[in-house]
Each structure stands twice: as C-alpha cells, then as structure tokens.
Design a protein around this motif. Structure first.
Motif, PDB file in Angstrom:
ATOM      1  N   SER A   9       0.849  -1.189   0.000  1.00 52.25           N
ATOM      2  CA  SER A   9       0.000   0.000   0.000  1.00 52.25           C
ATOM      3  C   SER A   9       0.880   1.233   0.000  1.00 52.25           C
ATOM      4  CB  SER A   9      -0.869  -0.032   1.269  1.00 52.25           C
ATOM      5  OG  SER A   9      -1.700   1.091   1.328  1.00 52.25           O
ATOM      6  N   VAL A  10       0.476   2.253  -0.736  1.00 48.12           N
ATOM      7  CA  VAL A  10       1.218   3.522  -0.706  1.00 48.12           C
ATOM      8  C   VAL A  10       0.400   4.572   0.037  1.00 48.12           C
ATOM      9  CG1 VAL A  10       2.222   5.381  -2.095  1.00 48.12           C
ATOM     10  CG2 VAL A  10       2.484   2.998  -2.824  1.00 48.12           C
ATOM     11  N   SER A  11      -0.860   4.737  -0.360  1.00 50.92           N
ATOM     12  CA  SER A  11      -1.659   5.804   0.275  1.00 50.92           C
ATOM     13  C   SER A  11      -2.614   5.279   1.349  1.00 50.92           C
ATOM     14  CB  SER A  11      -2.404   6.608  -0.784  1.00 50.92           C
ATOM     15  OG  SER A  11      -3.214   5.778  -1.573  1.00 50.92           O
ATOM     16  N   GLY A  12      -2.546   3.983   1.650  1.00 50.08           N
ATOM     17  CA  GLY A  12      -3.227   3.479   2.848  1.00 50.08           C
ATOM     18  C   GLY A  12      -4.505   2.678   2.655  1.00 50.08           C
ATOM     19  N   LYS A  13      -5.087   2.686   1.452  1.00 49.61           N
ATOM     20  CA  LYS A  13      -6.361   1.972   1.268  1.00 49.61           C
ATOM     21  C   LYS A  13      -6.195   0.458   1.384  1.00 49.61           C
ATOM     22  CE  LYS A  13      -9.086   5.415   0.467  1.00 49.61           C
ATOM     23  NZ  LYS A  13     -10.014   5.788   1.529  1.00 49.61           N
ATOM     24  N   ASN A  14      -5.181  -0.055   0.699  1.00 47.79           N
ATOM     25  CA  ASN A  14      -4.951  -1.507   0.759  1.00 47.79           C
ATOM     26  C   ASN A  14      -4.525  -1.914   2.168  1.00 47.79           C
ATOM     27  OD1 ASN A  14      -5.012  -2.887  -2.152  1.00 47.79           O
ATOM     28  ND2 ASN A  14      -4.396  -0.749  -2.347  1.00 47.79           N
ATOM     29  N   VAL A  78      -3.990  -2.319  -8.026  1.00 49.78           N
ATOM     30  CA  VAL A  78      -3.722  -2.433  -9.466  1.00 49.78           C
ATOM     31  C   VAL A  78      -3.031  -1.140  -9.886  1.00 49.78           C
ATOM     32  CG1 VAL A  78      -6.062  -1.608 -10.029  1.00 49.78           C
ATOM     33  CG2 VAL A  78      -4.750  -2.796 -11.750  1.00 49.78           C
ATOM     34  N   ALA A  80      -1.655   0.698 -13.499  1.00 55.18           N
ATOM     35  CA  ALA A  80      -1.582   0.673 -14.966  1.00 55.18           C
ATOM     36  C   ALA A  80      -2.223  -0.597 -15.531  1.00 55.18           C
ATOM     37  CB  ALA A  80      -0.127   0.803 -15.424  1.00 55.18           C
ATOM     38  N   SER A  81      -3.392  -0.950 -14.993  1.00 57.11           N
ATOM     39  CA  SER A  81      -4.146  -2.142 -15.429  1.00 57.11           C
ATOM     40  C   SER A  81      -3.311  -3.413 -15.318  1.00 57.11           C
ATOM     41  CB  SER A  81      -4.633  -1.984 -16.874  1.00 57.11           C
ATOM     42  OG  SER A  81      -5.376  -0.819 -17.007  1.00 57.11           O
ATOM     43  N   CYS A 107      -7.196  -4.038  -5.446  1.00 51.96           N
ATOM     44  CA  CYS A 107      -7.971  -2.789  -5.298  1.00 51.96           C
ATOM     45  C   CYS A 107      -7.574  -1.770  -6.356  1.00 51.96           C
ATOM     46  CB  CYS A 107      -7.725  -2.178  -3.926  1.00 51.96           C
ATOM     47  SG  CYS A 107      -8.128  -3.285  -2.578  1.00 51.96           S
ATOM     48  N   PHE A 109      -9.255   2.033  -8.696  1.00 53.93           N
ATOM     49  CA  PHE A 109     -10.349   2.983  -8.898  1.00 53.93           C
ATOM     50  C   PHE A 109     -11.512   2.295  -9.612  1.00 53.93           C
ATOM     51  CE2 PHE A 109      -6.827   6.348  -9.038  1.00 53.93           C
ATOM     52  CZ  PHE A 109      -6.918   6.546  -7.672  1.00 53.93           C
ATOM     53  N   SER A 110     -11.168   1.348 -10.477  1.00 53.34           N
ATOM     54  CA  SER A 110     -12.198   0.536 -11.123  1.00 53.34           C
ATOM     55  C   SER A 110     -11.801  -0.940 -10.960  1.00 53.34           C
ATOM     56  CB  SER A 110     -12.335   0.912 -12.603  1.00 53.34           C
ATOM     57  OG  SER A 110     -11.079   0.878 -13.213  1.00 53.34           O
ATOM     58  N   HIS A 112     -10.604  -4.637 -11.790  1.00 57.45           N
ATOM     59  CA  HIS A 112      -9.743  -5.206 -12.844  1.00 57.45           C
ATOM     60  C   HIS A 112      -9.707  -6.732 -12.706  1.00 57.45           C
ATOM     61  CE1 HIS A 112      -7.853  -1.583 -14.632  1.00 57.45           C
ATOM     62  NE2 HIS A 112      -8.163  -1.048 -13.469  1.00 57.45           N
TER      63      HIS A 112
HETATM   64  C1  LIG Z   1       0.976   4.408 -10.670  1.00 58.34           C
HETATM   65  C2  LIG Z   1      -0.487   4.106 -10.453  1.00 58.34           C
HETATM   66  C3  LIG Z   1      -1.239   3.503 -11.441  1.00 58.34           C
HETATM   67  C4  LIG Z   1      -2.593   3.189 -11.230  1.00 58.34           C
HETATM   68  N1  LIG Z   1      -3.298   2.586 -12.201  1.00 58.34           N
HETATM   69  C5  LIG Z   1      -4.586   2.212 -11.969  1.00 58.34           C
HETATM   70  C6  LIG Z   1      -5.337   1.531 -12.967  1.00 58.34           C
HETATM   71  O1  LIG Z   1      -4.855   1.221 -14.050  1.00 58.34           O
HETATM   72  N2  LIG Z   1      -6.626   1.203 -12.685  1.00 58.34           N
HETATM   73  C7  LIG Z   1      -7.212   1.515 -11.479  1.00 58.34           C
HETATM   74  O2  LIG Z   1      -8.373   1.183 -11.285  1.00 58.34           O
HETATM   75  N3  LIG Z   1      -6.510   2.140 -10.525  1.00 58.34           N
HETATM   76  C8  LIG Z   1      -5.231   2.507 -10.732  1.00 58.34           C
HETATM   77  N4  LIG Z   1      -4.524   3.154  -9.774  1.00 58.34           N
HETATM   78  C9  LIG Z   1      -5.163   3.423  -8.494  1.00 58.34           C
HETATM   79  C10 LIG Z   1      -4.652   2.473  -7.435  1.00 58.34           C
HETATM   80  O3  LIG Z   1      -5.106   1.159  -7.635  1.00 58.34           O
HETATM   81  C11 LIG Z   1      -5.099   2.994  -6.079  1.00 58.34           C
HETATM   82  O4  LIG Z   1      -4.436   4.224  -5.925  1.00 58.34           O
HETATM   83  C12 LIG Z   1      -4.670   2.063  -5.007  1.00 58.34           C
HETATM   84  O5  LIG Z   1      -5.445   0.877  -5.017  1.00 58.34           O
HETATM   85  C13 LIG Z   1      -4.791   2.745  -3.662  1.00 58.34           C
HETATM   86  O6  LIG Z   1      -4.104   1.910  -2.808  1.00 58.34           O
HETATM   87  P1  LIG Z   1      -3.227   2.410  -1.594  1.00 58.34           P
HETATM   88  O7  LIG Z   1      -3.987   3.539  -0.944  1.00 58.34           O
HETATM   89  O8  LIG Z   1      -3.174   1.227  -0.726  1.00 58.34           O
HETATM   90  O9  LIG Z   1      -1.875   2.831  -2.106  1.00 58.34           O
HETATM   91  C14 LIG Z   1      -3.192   3.500  -9.980  1.00 58.34           C
HETATM   92  C15 LIG Z   1      -2.423   4.125  -8.988  1.00 58.34           C
HETATM   93  C16 LIG Z   1      -1.099   4.412  -9.209  1.00 58.34           C
HETATM   94  C17 LIG Z   1      -0.284   5.069  -8.097  1.00 58.34           C
END
Ligand SMILES: Cc1cc2nc3c(=O)[nH]c(=O)nc-3n(C[C@H](O)[C@H](O)[C@H](O)COP(=O)(O)O)c2cc1C
Length: 167
Positions: A9-14, A78, A80-81, A107, A109-110, A112
C-alpha cells in the motif's frame, strides 16, 4: 487456522483492507500475522507505471516468500491495469504453497478482473489450494463497516468446505 495477511500500500487503502481482514480473522478465533511488503526503494509515478506495464518487479527489502500456515491473504493495488511491481516481486519470491488456501484482493479505482486472474494463475503455479478472489473498486469499500462486511464474506467463503458449498 493460521493466516498470513500480506499487503502492499502507498496511500493506505490496501493497508486498511489488509488490517480489516487481519482483525476479522483474529475476531473469528484464527491466528493471523500481518506482513507489509517493503520495497528496497520507491520509484515515482512514471517509474511505477513503466515497471507495471512491462511486468517488471521492484526489489523488496527482504525475502517474504516462505509463507507459513493454512491461509495466505494477498491485498494490493492495481497499477496501470497490471499487477503492481511489489506484488509481482512477492509472487516471484513465493515458495510452494502446498495446497494452502488463499484470498486475493486487487484494489483500484475501477475493478480489474484480468489482474485478479493473473495473480490467481501465479498462486496456482505455486500450488495454492482453494482461492477466493475479488477485484475491489475502492469507492465500494469507503468505510470500515464495508471493509468488515467484505472481509466476513471472503473468510466465510474461503473456510467453507466443498460439502458445505454443495449443500
Ligand atoms: C501508478 C499508479 C497507477 C494506477 N493505475 C490504476 C489503474 O490502471 N486502474 C485503477 O483502477 N486504478 C489505478 N490506480 C489506483 C490504485 O489502484 C489505487 O491508488 C490504489 O489501489 C490505492 O491503494 P493504496 O492507498 O493502498 O496505495 C493507480 C495508482 C497508481 C499510483
């Protein structure tokens, strides 16, 4: 049951999702160990996208591959898909799972489902047993209660025996 909850996780959601699963497992009477996959170094957004797109791993700060117990829970974003490079590095390190059950949550935004399938394939290559997996859309699990509800559903499904699921 002994579970190992492995996450990146980077921003905390996972991290929140992984911690919800870890807590739920303990509340259900299981033993659970929470493991954060720490990369040796972080790369910027462009580097992250490039590594993901070209299926390259990011070096981890240690070897996390020897997972012990009855259940592996893997939670990660996820990018970059694709499978993110930290989860990919973990999957490369992973030793034989010897039939261990697994939960795989991806996890984004959409949702996968293709990334979920790719990770499931790798878990099977390492001889995972029953796998319960979900592509998770972050806005669908935007509260603690929703995370706990998802966790409850996943743990019930993965611990169900085949006789129970056929009933
Ligand atoms: C470099 C990068 C690429 C991403 N690409 C996608 C993507 O292709 N599809 C998607 O739904 N979310 C994408 N995201 C969103 C991440 O999945 C989302 O920020 C992450 O699940 C949040 O997790 P975290 O808070 O645990 O870091 C991307 C995020 C980053 C940083």
């Amino acid at each position: 049951m002994q579970a190992t909850v492995v996450y990146f996780s980077v921003s905390g959601k996972n991290e929140q999702m992984a911690k919800a699963l870890d807590r739920d497992l303990r509340e259900k009477g299981h033993n659970s160990v929470l493991v954060f996959l720490k990369p040796r170094r972080l790369v910027g957004v462009i580097g992250s996208v490039l590594l993901s797109v070209f299926s390259r791993p990011l070096e981890l700060s240690e070897d996390y591959g020897a997972v012990e117990g009855d259940l592996l829970v893997l939670v990660g974003p996820v990018w970059a898909s694709s499978i993110n490079p930290v989860t990919r590095a973990f999957l490369n390190q992973l030793k034989d799972l010897g039939g261990m059950r697994a939960i795989n949550l991806v996890c984004g935004f959409s949702p996968h489902p293709n990334v979920v399938r790719q990770i499931n394939r790798k878990l099977k290559e390492h001889h995972a047993g029953k796998i319960v997996s979900r592509p998770v859309r972050l806005r669908d699990i935007d509260s603690y209660d929703k995370m706990m509800a998802l966790s409850d559903e996943l743990i019930k499904e993965v611990t169900q025996t085949s006789a129970e699921s056929n009933a």
